[in-house]
Write a protein that holds these residues in place. Structure first.
Motif: not given
Length: 169
Positions: A129-130, A132
């Motif tokens: 979902s995320e 970086t």
């Protein structure tokens, strides 16, 4: 081999450390993972009262939710985090979303000091979902560049067949 419930290493008084672990997806270790957040689930409380007993709440379990798992590792040329994150969303847009392959089954293994698996957890229906790709950059810092993924999951369970490893010898 089922866990029989008796202690194999009666000499062991220390709990397991949190620095020996491994994450597997697609049945192979994920390289370079240096940090994994905790496995946590929360069950909501449903309160109700009886008509003749209005002074106290009765409580029963409601929905259970599983917290996301965050994995961090030092930035390298290994593209696995990015490739998995791109199955949910790539810059090219919606047509590139991989609806058939964006969820994975993961395994989290906690090991003793000798590197033997002491606890094994199966994480179900995981997806990113995320992501970086590049951390904050600071020319004055003296640190490793870290990439990370936040993984949503629909549940986890401990593997009951992972027995306590023998630490003899």
């Amino acid at each position: 081999m089922a866990n029989t419930g008796f202690v194999v290493n009666t000499h062991r008084f220390d709990p397991y450390k949190n620095f020996k672990f491994r994450v597997l997806w697609d049945n192979k270790p994920v390289l370079g993972v240096s940090k994994a957040s905790s496995l946590k689930r929360t069950t909501e409380i449903v309160k109700h009262r009886s008509g003749g007993e209005n002074s106290i709440d009765h409580k029963s379990p409601g929905r259970t939710s599983y917290e996301p798992l965050t994995l961090e590792r030092g930035l390298t040329h290994d593209p696995e985090f990015e490739l998995w994150a791109n199955k949910v969303h790539a810059f090219a847009g919606d047509p590139t979303m991989d609806l058939a392959g964006y969820k994975k089954e993961l395994t989290l293994e906690v090991m003793n000091e000798k590197g033997q698996v002491a606890k094994r957890y199966f994480l179900h229906a995981c997806w990113v979902s995320e992501y970086t790709a590049i951390p904050d950059l600071d020319a004055n810092a003296n640190a490793i560049a870290i990439e990370s993924v936040k993984i949503e999951l629909e549940g986890w369970e401990r593997d009951p067949d992972t027995a306590e490893p023998s630490e003899a010898g």
